[in-house]
Design a protein around this motif. Structure first.
Motif, PDB file in Angstrom:
ATOM      1  N   GLU A  20       0.845  -1.291   0.255  1.00 54.19           N
ATOM      2  CA  GLU A  20       0.027  -0.043  -0.167  1.00 54.19           C
ATOM      3  C   GLU A  20       0.897   1.214  -0.046  1.00 54.19           C
ATOM      4  O   GLU A  20       0.532   2.371  -0.636  1.00 54.19           O
ATOM      5  CB  GLU A  20      -0.797   0.132   1.031  1.00 54.19           C
ATOM      6  CG  GLU A  20      -1.974  -1.020   0.975  1.00 54.19           C
ATOM      7  CD  GLU A  20      -2.920  -1.266   2.222  1.00 54.19           C
ATOM      8  OE1 GLU A  20      -2.509  -0.681   3.261  1.00 54.19           O
ATOM      9  OE2 GLU A  20      -3.781  -1.941   2.335  1.00 54.19           O
ATOM     10  N   GLN A  21       1.988   1.139   0.655  1.00 52.78           N
ATOM     11  CA  GLN A  21       2.943   2.446   0.653  1.00 52.78           C
ATOM     12  C   GLN A  21       3.542   2.483  -0.641  1.00 52.78           C
ATOM     13  O   GLN A  21       3.454   3.780  -1.127  1.00 52.78           O
ATOM     14  CB  GLN A  21       4.183   2.024   1.630  1.00 52.78           C
ATOM     15  CG  GLN A  21       5.075   3.086   2.051  1.00 52.78           C
ATOM     16  CD  GLN A  21       6.280   2.848   2.730  1.00 52.78           C
ATOM     17  OE1 GLN A  21       6.054   1.875   3.531  1.00 52.78           O
ATOM     18  NE2 GLN A  21       7.224   3.608   2.752  1.00 52.78           N
TER      19      GLN A  21
ATOM     20  N   THR B 215       0.914   4.140  -2.870  1.00 50.24           N
ATOM     21  CA  THR B 215       0.858   5.673  -2.501  1.00 50.24           C
ATOM     22  C   THR B 215       1.934   6.327  -3.047  1.00 50.24           C
ATOM     23  O   THR B 215       1.695   7.398  -3.638  1.00 50.24           O
ATOM     24  CB  THR B 215       0.895   6.030  -0.908  1.00 50.24           C
ATOM     25  OG1 THR B 215      -0.126   5.029  -0.554  1.00 50.24           O
ATOM     26  CG2 THR B 215       0.696   7.206  -0.770  1.00 50.24           C
TER      27      THR B 215
END
Length: 319
Positions: free
Chosen positions: A29-30, A33
């Motif tokens: 998820e990082q 982003t």
């Protein structure tokens, strides 16, 4: 391109592997982003780290492909999408991602096959299905199957008449089909619905230019430059309109800004050559024609520059 990248990120998020550990999911998820922020190198570091511990995860390869596509390294993007599809061959979204990569390197046949496969595999998401049908129309258009492209764009609009990307695409394809006024109506609708959509405004300005409505065209390119002050393509297009209006001094200023912001644009050198010819400066014009050839004008746009070069420069001994 922005619309496609946003869709890609959404699809990757929706289909992240359920088998990931909590820590891996957090890292994944990082990375997503970071991709959304255009920080591709930082995202790639994370994805490569994830692949070391889990080299059979299709979603990691898929995101890796998205990163390389964002970095404009299409061959590596396609390699990663190939691997993702091999690991997850029934996932329609991965075919769609690879289709977009093929489209970015002007391989419409391969793109068309992948979009068609993705559409077949989608079972329960009509919105994404019809978005893909619209994207497939872009592949058909690139392959010069204008009637097929028209049908795909029409199908997408029948499902969602407010689909901005489909409206923009329909505006373009109707020009190819010899119906420029109808195309302009679609683009005008797109601009009304999304007044800050640069692609719609730019396309509308270009279509106004083609039918000789030069002030309307300039108004559109002015709007693009308000939204995107360093847009080299918009400066190039506005400069060409000013050339058509015989405002050569201002046209030259715009084209020189276009080259400053987008020095690899062969069309800008073609336009500046036309301006130099009109200013009775053939030596400068011939240098720009040569530069346009070097930058790949002919395979992208046809033989116009080569013909100008032969007529005004080679036959007359101007180099």
């Amino acid at each position: 391109m922005k619309t496609i990248m946003t869709l890609v990120l959404l699809l990757v998020t929706l289909f992240a592997a359920a088998q990931q550990t909590d820590q891996d999911l957090l890292l994944f998820e990082q990375a997503e982003t970071l991709v959304a922020k255009g920080k591709y190198d930082e995202a790639l570091t994370i994805v490569n780290r994830l692949l070391i511990s889990n080299h059979d995860n299709a979603d990691y390869f898929d995101l890796c492909g998205t990163i390389y596509l964002g970095k404009h390294i299409a061959d590596t993007a396609i390699y990663n999408f190939n691997t993702a599809i091999m690991l997850d061959p029934e996932n329609p979204y991965k075919y769609s991602h690879r289709a977009n990569a093929f489209l970015s390197v002007q391989m419409p046949g391969e793109s068309l096959e992948d979009f068609t496969q993705a559409i077949k595999l989608i079972k329960d998401n009509d919105t994404l299905k019809y978005q893909m049908i619209g994207n497939r129309g872009s592949a058909r258009q690139m392959a010069r199957d204008f009637q097929g492209a028209y049908q795909d764009f029409k199908t997408a609009l029948d499902f969602d008449s407010l689909n901005i990307q489909a409206l923009i695409s329909m505006g373009s394809i109707l020009d190819n089909l010899g119906k420029p006024r109808e195309g302009i109506a679609y683009l005008e609708k797109a601009v009304r619905l999304s007044p800050n959509e640069v692609a719609a405004i730019s396309n509308l300005g270009f279509r106004y230019t083609n039918i000789g409505e030069y002030q309307k065209a300039i108004d559109m390119f002015n709007k693009v430059l308000e939204l995107s002050p360093n847009d080299g393509v918009a400066y190039n297009n506005r400069g060409y309109v000013k050339y058509k209006k015989n405002d050569l001094k201002e046209a030259l200023k715009d084209i020189e800004r276009a080259i400053k912001y987008y020095p690899a644009n062969s069309y800008a050198f073609r336009n500046r050559a036309l301006i130099y010819f009109a200013m009775k400066q053939p030596d400068k014009a011939c240098v720009d024609l040569q530069r346009a050839i070097q930058l790949g004008f002919t395979p992208m746009y046809g033989n116009e520059v080569q013909e100008l070069l032969e007529k005004h420069c080679l036959l007359n001994g101007t180099h």
